[in-house]
Write a protein that holds these residues in place. Structure first.
Motif, PDB file in Angstrom:
ATOM      1  N   THR A  77     -15.575   0.012  -3.224  1.00  0.00           N
ATOM      2  CA  THR A  77     -14.302   0.675  -2.967  1.00  0.00           C
ATOM      3  C   THR A  77     -13.202  -0.384  -2.899  1.00  0.00           C
ATOM      4  N   PRO A  78     -11.907   0.027  -2.997  1.00  0.00           N
ATOM      5  CA  PRO A  78     -10.819  -0.946  -3.140  1.00  0.00           C
ATOM      6  C   PRO A  78     -10.800  -2.014  -2.052  1.00  0.00           C
ATOM      7  N   ALA A  79     -10.605  -3.266  -2.484  1.00  0.00           N
ATOM      8  CA  ALA A  79     -10.736  -4.407  -1.585  1.00  0.00           C
ATOM      9  C   ALA A  79      -9.715  -4.399  -0.459  1.00  0.00           C
ATOM     10  N   ALA A  80      -8.535  -3.838  -0.709  1.00  0.00           N
ATOM     11  CA  ALA A  80      -7.472  -3.918   0.294  1.00  0.00           C
ATOM     12  C   ALA A  80      -7.692  -2.993   1.476  1.00  0.00           C
ATOM     13  N   VAL A  81      -8.544  -1.994   1.342  1.00  0.00           N
ATOM     14  CA  VAL A  81      -8.714  -1.021   2.426  1.00  0.00           C
ATOM     15  C   VAL A  81     -10.159  -0.913   2.898  1.00  0.00           C
ATOM     16  N   THR A  82     -11.008  -1.826   2.483  1.00  0.00           N
ATOM     17  CA  THR A  82     -12.438  -1.721   2.789  1.00  0.00           C
ATOM     18  C   THR A  82     -12.876  -2.839   3.724  1.00  0.00           C
ATOM     19  N   ARG A  83     -13.590  -2.456   4.769  1.00  0.00           N
ATOM     20  CA  ARG A  83     -14.286  -3.439   5.603  1.00  0.00           C
ATOM     21  C   ARG A  83     -15.573  -3.822   4.856  1.00  0.00           C
ATOM     22  N   ILE A  84     -15.639  -5.025   4.357  1.00  0.00           N
ATOM     23  CA  ILE A  84     -16.736  -5.420   3.474  1.00  0.00           C
ATOM     24  C   ILE A  84     -18.065  -5.405   4.232  1.00  0.00           C
ATOM     25  N   TYR A  85     -19.070  -4.818   3.584  1.00  0.00           N
ATOM     26  CA  TYR A  85     -20.431  -4.822   4.135  1.00  0.00           C
ATOM     27  C   TYR A  85     -21.174  -6.039   3.601  1.00  0.00           C
ATOM     28  N   ASP A  86     -21.779  -6.787   4.496  1.00  0.00           N
ATOM     29  CA  ASP A  86     -22.548  -7.986   4.147  1.00  0.00           C
ATOM     30  C   ASP A  86     -24.031  -7.654   4.267  1.00  0.00           C
ATOM     31  N   PRO A  87     -24.747  -7.501   3.152  1.00  0.00           N
ATOM     32  CA  PRO A  87     -26.166  -7.129   3.252  1.00  0.00           C
ATOM     33  C   PRO A  87     -27.022  -8.222   3.892  1.00  0.00           C
ATOM     34  N   ALA A 132      11.049 -15.048  -2.826  1.00  0.00           N
ATOM     35  CA  ALA A 132       9.861 -14.437  -2.224  1.00  0.00           C
ATOM     36  C   ALA A 132       9.832 -12.948  -2.535  1.00  0.00           C
ATOM     37  N   PRO A 133       8.660 -12.391  -2.730  1.00  0.00           N
ATOM     38  CA  PRO A 133       8.581 -10.951  -3.028  1.00  0.00           C
ATOM     39  C   PRO A 133       8.967 -10.110  -1.823  1.00  0.00           C
ATOM     40  N   ARG A 134       9.725  -9.049  -2.078  1.00  0.00           N
ATOM     41  CA  ARG A 134      10.104  -8.117  -1.011  1.00  0.00           C
ATOM     42  C   ARG A 134       9.296  -6.828  -1.075  1.00  0.00           C
ATOM     43  N   ALA A 135       8.464  -6.678  -2.116  1.00  0.00           N
ATOM     44  CA  ALA A 135       7.684  -5.447  -2.287  1.00  0.00           C
ATOM     45  C   ALA A 135       6.235  -5.789  -2.572  1.00  0.00           C
ATOM     46  N   ILE A 136       5.355  -4.937  -2.088  1.00  0.00           N
ATOM     47  CA  ILE A 136       3.930  -5.006  -2.388  1.00  0.00           C
ATOM     48  C   ILE A 136       3.551  -3.721  -3.104  1.00  0.00           C
ATOM     49  N   VAL A 137       2.895  -3.864  -4.245  1.00  0.00           N
ATOM     50  CA  VAL A 137       2.346  -2.718  -4.964  1.00  0.00           C
ATOM     51  C   VAL A 137       0.830  -2.835  -4.840  1.00  0.00           C
ATOM     52  N   TRP A 138       0.244  -1.973  -4.019  1.00  0.00           N
ATOM     53  CA  TRP A 138      -1.179  -2.107  -3.718  1.00  0.00           C
ATOM     54  C   TRP A 138      -2.025  -1.665  -4.910  1.00  0.00           C
ATOM     55  N   PRO A 139      -3.034  -2.447  -5.290  1.00  0.00           N
ATOM     56  CA  PRO A 139      -3.921  -2.012  -6.378  1.00  0.00           C
ATOM     57  C   PRO A 139      -4.547  -0.651  -6.083  1.00  0.00           C
ATOM     58  N   TYR A 140      -4.583   0.181  -7.094  1.00  0.00           N
ATOM     59  CA  TYR A 140      -5.143   1.534  -7.021  1.00  0.00           C
ATOM     60  C   TYR A 140      -4.370   2.421  -6.031  1.00  0.00           C
ATOM     61  N   ALA A 141      -3.190   1.968  -5.601  1.00  0.00           N
ATOM     62  CA  ALA A 141      -2.410   2.681  -4.570  1.00  0.00           C
ATOM     63  C   ALA A 141      -3.235   2.879  -3.305  1.00  0.00           C
ATOM     64  N   ALA A 142      -4.132   1.949  -3.034  1.00  0.00           N
ATOM     65  CA  ALA A 142      -4.991   2.019  -1.848  1.00  0.00           C
ATOM     66  C   ALA A 142      -4.405   1.117  -0.778  1.00  0.00           C
ATOM     67  N   TYR A 143      -3.900   1.728   0.282  1.00  0.00           N
ATOM     68  CA  TYR A 143      -3.252   0.966   1.330  1.00  0.00           C
ATOM     69  C   TYR A 143      -3.407   1.712   2.643  1.00  0.00           C
ATOM     70  N   SER A 144      -2.925   1.103   3.704  1.00  0.00           N
ATOM     71  CA  SER A 144      -2.956   1.729   5.022  1.00  0.00           C
ATOM     72  C   SER A 144      -1.744   1.261   5.805  1.00  0.00           C
ATOM     73  N   ARG A 145      -1.518   1.893   6.950  1.00  0.00           N
ATOM     74  CA  ARG A 145      -0.452   1.398   7.808  1.00  0.00           C
ATOM     75  C   ARG A 145      -0.723  -0.035   8.238  1.00  0.00           C
ATOM     76  N   ASN A 146      -1.975  -0.352   8.464  1.00  0.00           N
ATOM     77  CA  ASN A 146      -2.316  -1.706   8.880  1.00  0.00           C
ATOM     78  C   ASN A 146      -2.063  -2.712   7.766  1.00  0.00           C
ATOM     79  N   SER A 147      -2.427  -2.384   6.532  1.00  0.00           N
ATOM     80  CA  SER A 147      -2.161  -3.319   5.435  1.00  0.00           C
ATOM     81  C   SER A 147      -0.661  -3.457   5.197  1.00  0.00           C
ATOM     82  N   ASN A 148       0.089  -2.374   5.325  1.00  0.00           N
ATOM     83  CA  ASN A 148       1.546  -2.470   5.195  1.00  0.00           C
ATOM     84  C   ASN A 148       2.160  -3.306   6.318  1.00  0.00           C
ATOM     85  N   ARG A 149       1.590  -3.193   7.507  1.00  0.00           N
ATOM     86  CA  ARG A 149       2.091  -3.996   8.627  1.00  0.00           C
ATOM     87  C   ARG A 149       1.903  -5.485   8.332  1.00  0.00           C
TER      88      ARG A 149
END
Length: 626
Positions: free
Chosen positions: A188-198, A231-248
């Motif tokens: 699932t999209p890297a920006a919003v996923t807590r990675i599972y470590d097998p 410096a960039p003033r905007a973030i365009v999240w890949p796959y439009a996958a984001y959260s309030r926390n990532s925006n913060r």
């Protein structure tokens, strides 16, 4: 949210229930902005059948600009948008902002000359790891591998930036990919996923997740600043996958604007996160694009299957996968709009959660299963998935704590529930919803039927004021939505409601439920239209009376889902397919639009696949392909 509640428990209750809202006041008189999202602009796009559905032919792109210019659309820059949001110069009428994602070379070779010719500013979002890609690197980019010549260089970005027409945004440094989301291996999209470590058999914790996102965005920001001078003033999240926390996190690094891909027009407010964009796909001509600009989403008739994850779970992983395969097969064949998926374990069937099906801090995890099933349903069958959780019914493993927080009820068969006026209860249940969203795919939340209060329960909570008690319970559920939205923005909400408060207004005192209040608070209300559960002697007459009662609250039946039982729990026998068919057809003739079934027993094919396909499919011709 509790401002209308004038008295009752005084300061203690207000401190416990004063949940914050996130509304931002919009500057006065700003028109909505049309935002268009492009990717590759090429001369050789093969009509609408090109294998890259995100590619647009150069001639079609030029025609889009020509049409916008000729029809009094006014191109605006990101700077104008930011200034207007802060109360500065207003926006022109019919403003349009163009964005280009991924940092493809054609943005410079094909789009930029046309932008200069028409005087259209644009926002170009680059994956900084792909800029000046080393010669030996290959990026798996959809229909074919992309190499160095497919991506922009820093020199090209500087030239576009220096023109004054183009501003550079971050598309992250290296988050445009999937990561492992669970033990079963879903990506699932890297920006919003807590990675599972097998290897460690665990997930990223919140601190490690936040540091990973912060490090990536800081790297992207620093490279863009170094090579372009701004410096960039905007973030365009890949796959439009984001959260309030990532925006913060992005906001803390100077990126105060972000975008998603829901809709075309976006209102301008002081909060510029989550701005709508229209994703341009399929190489549309002007005549194909224009209707999309003005399309109004039409209300969709809902068809939902409510599924017990307890029926998918099996201690044998191989059998569990077979169960999941059977569920996917049936849902794909039926083609409903939604699946309401149980996220809690209730093996004893008493209506409260003994354990959960996702990693969390508060209850045992029976299996790490919810995200696996939800993501497979979404990606393999196309349905949207609502996470179905209790509101109050959580059987905490610490018996002393559970007893201290329990609602005292005189009913022997009452669902076990926690007292939501207690700060510890609020912390725990908000944390459970936070953990669900942090670890799982969600389109929305279904609040379970444990969200009720008898008149003798919590007697200190607005005594003699049924409407105030109803609103207090609603407000608590909305605080749970807010907790989940830290990780999954713009969640839809549905709440179960019993039939009696609809049939008899006096019953609000016995349930703390009211259909009009529910329909104001939630996207939909799931009415438990279950005559056999209510032991109605004449089920059809009971249902006719219920429909008329619903219309007093919801005249157009726009918001109310009729949730029909497929099992008579008194006899433990399934409702006959013919009975379900007659029931639904009669309800449709009375104007009912939205239906759900509980339970959908995919393991026993109940209701049968032909009946389910005929009644619950949203396909216009819901029959098996040959």
């Amino acid at each position: 949210m509790l401002k209308t509640l004038r008295h009752g428990l005084g300061c203690m209750l207000l401190a416990g229930l004063a949940w914050a809202t996130h509304a931002e006041a919009a500057p006065a008189s700003l028109p909505p902005v049309l935002v268009l999202s492009y990717h590759d602009i090429r001369d050789d796009v093969a009509g609408t059948q090109d294998p890259d559905r995100y590619a647009t032919d150069s001639q079609n792109f030029a025609a889009h600009l020509e049409w916008l210019d000729a029809h009094d659309f006014h191109p605006v820059s990101l700077s104008q948008l930011v200034e207007a949001s802060r109360g500065g110069a207003s926006l022109p009428e019919r403003p349009v902002l163009l964005t280009f994602d991924d940092g493809l070379r054609s943005t410079y070779t094909r789009a930029f000359p046309l932008l200069r010719a028409y005087g259209f500013p644009a926002l170009v979002a680059v994956v900084t790891d792909w800029v000046d890609l080393p010669a030996e690197r290959v990026v798996d980019y959809g229909p074919r591998p992309f190499r160095r010549d497919d991506f922009l260089t820093w020199a090209q970005l500087r030239e576009m930036r220096d023109s004054g027409l183009v501003e550079i945004a971050s598309h992250t440094h290296d988050l445009h990919h999937g990561v492992r989301a669970n033990p079963q291996g879903n990506s699932t999209p890297a920006a919003v996923t807590r990675i599972y470590d097998p290897a460690r058999a665990d997930y990223e914790d919140a601190a490690r997740y936040e540091q990973r996102i912060r490090d990536d965005l800081a790297r992207s920001r620093d490279l863009i600043t170094q090579h372009t001078g701004q410096a960039p003033r905007a973030i365009v999240w890949p796959y439009a996958a984001y959260s309030r926390n990532s925006n913060r996190i992005a906001e803390s690094l100077g990126m105060q604007v972000s975008f998603d891909l829901e809709g075309a027009w976006t209102a301008v407010s002081a909060d510029l996160h989550g701005l709508a964009r229209l994703l341009v796909t399929g190489n549309p001509s002007v005549t194909q694009l224009v209707p999309e600009l003005y399309a109004q989403p039409s209300p969709q008739n809902m068809r939902a299957l409510q599924v017990d994850l307890d029926a998918v779970y099996d201690p044998d992983p191989a059998q569990q996968e077979r169960n999941l395969g059977k569920l996917l097969e049936k849902v794909r064949a039926i083609s409903p709009t939604y699946v309401f998926l149980q996220a809690f374990a209730d093996p004893d069937g008493n209506g409260s959660a003994d354990a959960l099906y996702f990693p969390n801090r508060f209850l045992p995890m029976r299996a790490d299963l919810y995200n696996r099933v939800a993501w497979q349903l979404r990606t393999r069958t196309g349905v949207e998935v609502f996470g179905w959780l209790p509101v109050l019914g959580f059987e905490l493993p610490d018996r002393v704590q559970r007893d201290a927080l329990a609602i005292r009820s005189r009913e022997a068969d009452a669902i076990f529930r926690l007292d939501f006026t207690q700060p510890d209860t609020q912390r725990i249940i908000r944390g459970i919803y936070d953990d669900l969203a942090a670890n799982s795919y969600l389109h929305g939340l279904l609040f379970h039927d444990d969200a009720y209060l008898r008149d003798h329960e919590l007697p200190q909570l607005f005594p003699g004021q049924p409407a105030a008690r109803t609103q207090a319970l609603i407000d608590f559920t909305l605080s749970l939505r807010d907790a989940a939205e830290q990780w999954r923005p713009k969640l839809k909400t549905i709440a179960n409601i019993y039939a009696m408060p609809v049939l008899d207004a006096r019953s609000e005192a016995w349930f703390a439920q009211n259909l009009s209040a529910f329909n104001r608070a939630y996207d939909h209300s799931a009415l438990m239209a279950m005559p056999w559960m209510e032991r109605a002697p004449r089920p059809q007459r009971w249902m006719d009376t219920l429909v008329e009662a619903v219309k007093q609250h919801d005249p157009g039946l726009q918001k109310t889902i009729f949730e029909l039982q497929t099992v008579d729990w008194n006899t433990r026998q399934p409702i006959a397919d013919a009975t379900l068919s007659r029931q639904m057809l009669r309800l449709q003739s009375q104007g009912v639009r939205h239906f759900a079934w509980y339970p959908y027993d995919f393991t026993r094919d109940r209701p049968s696949l032909p009946t389910a396909r005929a009644l619950m499919s949203v396909n216009p011709f819901p029959y098996e392909e040959r």
